[in-house]
Design a protein around this motif. Structure first.
Motif, PDB file in Angstrom:
ATOM      1  N   ALA A  36       0.840  -1.207   0.000  1.00  0.00           N
ATOM      2  CA  ALA A  36       0.000   0.000   0.000  1.00  0.00           C
ATOM      3  C   ALA A  36       0.872   1.253   0.000  1.00  0.00           C
ATOM      4  O   ALA A  36       0.575   2.216  -0.722  1.00  0.00           O
ATOM      5  CB  ALA A  36      -0.938  -0.020   1.212  1.00  0.00           C
ATOM      6  N   SER A  37       1.942   1.254   0.768  1.00  0.00           N
ATOM      7  CA  SER A  37       2.853   2.403   0.810  1.00  0.00           C
ATOM      8  C   SER A  37       3.521   2.627  -0.536  1.00  0.00           C
ATOM      9  O   SER A  37       3.635   3.767  -1.005  1.00  0.00           O
ATOM     10  CB  SER A  37       3.928   2.200   1.875  1.00  0.00           C
ATOM     11  OG  SER A  37       3.367   2.170   3.153  1.00  0.00           O
ATOM     12  N   ILE A  38       3.970   1.555  -1.170  1.00  0.00           N
ATOM     13  CA  ILE A  38       4.627   1.667  -2.471  1.00  0.00           C
ATOM     14  C   ILE A  38       3.650   2.213  -3.510  1.00  0.00           C
ATOM     15  O   ILE A  38       4.006   3.090  -4.307  1.00  0.00           O
ATOM     16  CB  ILE A  38       5.206   0.310  -2.910  1.00  0.00           C
ATOM     17  CG1 ILE A  38       6.407  -0.036  -2.040  1.00  0.00           C
ATOM     18  CG2 ILE A  38       5.582   0.309  -4.391  1.00  0.00           C
ATOM     19  CD1 ILE A  38       6.913  -1.460  -2.205  1.00  0.00           C
ATOM     20  N   ARG A  39       2.424   1.727  -3.506  1.00  0.00           N
ATOM     21  CA  ARG A  39       1.424   2.216  -4.463  1.00  0.00           C
ATOM     22  C   ARG A  39       1.156   3.712  -4.257  1.00  0.00           C
ATOM     23  O   ARG A  39       1.050   4.466  -5.227  1.00  0.00           O
ATOM     24  CB  ARG A  39       0.139   1.417  -4.364  1.00  0.00           C
ATOM     25  CG  ARG A  39       0.277   0.005  -4.889  1.00  0.00           C
ATOM     26  CD  ARG A  39      -1.011  -0.794  -4.672  1.00  0.00           C
ATOM     27  NE  ARG A  39      -0.822  -2.178  -4.952  1.00  0.00           N
ATOM     28  CZ  ARG A  39      -1.013  -2.740  -6.145  1.00  0.00           C
ATOM     29  NH1 ARG A  39      -1.386  -2.001  -7.155  1.00  0.00           N
ATOM     30  NH2 ARG A  39      -0.826  -4.030  -6.310  1.00  0.00           N
ATOM     31  N   LEU A  40       1.071   4.138  -3.005  1.00  0.00           N
ATOM     32  CA  LEU A  40       0.854   5.548  -2.711  1.00  0.00           C
ATOM     33  C   LEU A  40       2.040   6.380  -3.198  1.00  0.00           C
ATOM     34  O   LEU A  40       1.861   7.428  -3.830  1.00  0.00           O
ATOM     35  CB  LEU A  40       0.641   5.755  -1.213  1.00  0.00           C
ATOM     36  CG  LEU A  40       0.530   7.204  -0.736  1.00  0.00           C
ATOM     37  CD1 LEU A  40      -0.693   7.887  -1.351  1.00  0.00           C
ATOM     38  CD2 LEU A  40       0.470   7.262   0.775  1.00  0.00           C
ATOM     39  N   MET A  45       4.634  10.150  -6.943  1.00  0.00           N
ATOM     40  CA  MET A  45       5.713  10.430  -7.888  1.00  0.00           C
ATOM     41  C   MET A  45       5.165  10.783  -9.268  1.00  0.00           C
ATOM     42  O   MET A  45       5.670  11.696  -9.936  1.00  0.00           O
ATOM     43  CB  MET A  45       6.665   9.233  -8.003  1.00  0.00           C
ATOM     44  CG  MET A  45       7.620   9.083  -6.851  1.00  0.00           C
ATOM     45  SD  MET A  45       8.791  10.448  -6.734  1.00  0.00           S
ATOM     46  CE  MET A  45       9.720  10.215  -8.225  1.00  0.00           C
ATOM     47  N   ALA A  46       4.134  10.079  -9.698  1.00  0.00           N
ATOM     48  CA  ALA A  46       3.527  10.373 -10.996  1.00  0.00           C
ATOM     49  C   ALA A  46       2.938  11.786 -10.993  1.00  0.00           C
ATOM     50  O   ALA A  46       3.104  12.531 -11.965  1.00  0.00           O
ATOM     51  CB  ALA A  46       2.453   9.337 -11.327  1.00  0.00           C
TER      52      ALA A  46
END
Length: 72
Positions: A36-40, A45-46
């Motif tokens: 979940a942290s990586i997806r956020l 970043m995008a």
């Protein structure tokens, strides 16, 4: 093998299995939180990349808009 030996070995194996199951569940929870942290972070970043691209072009003036350097 006598019955007490077998019973104690079975108890030990059951204890180890319970510990392993608990460890696997804890690791699964950590992995889900990290995902979940990586997806956020990827979404952030995008968004930052898009914002940077839109700001980058507007910050630089064209040559015709530039004032000449002071030594001219």
């Amino acid at each position: 093998m006598s019955t007490p030996d077998v019973d104690s070995r079975i108890d030990e194996l059951e204890s180890k299995l319970a510990f392993q199951e608990d460890t696997i569940n804890q690791l699964n929870t950590v992995i889900a939180e990290q995902d979940a942290s990586i997806r956020l972070l990827q979404r952030q970043m995008a968004l930052l990349a898009e914002k940077f691209k839109s700001v980058q072009g507007s910050q630089i003036a064209s040559e015709s808009e530039e004032t000449p350097p002071p030594h001219y």
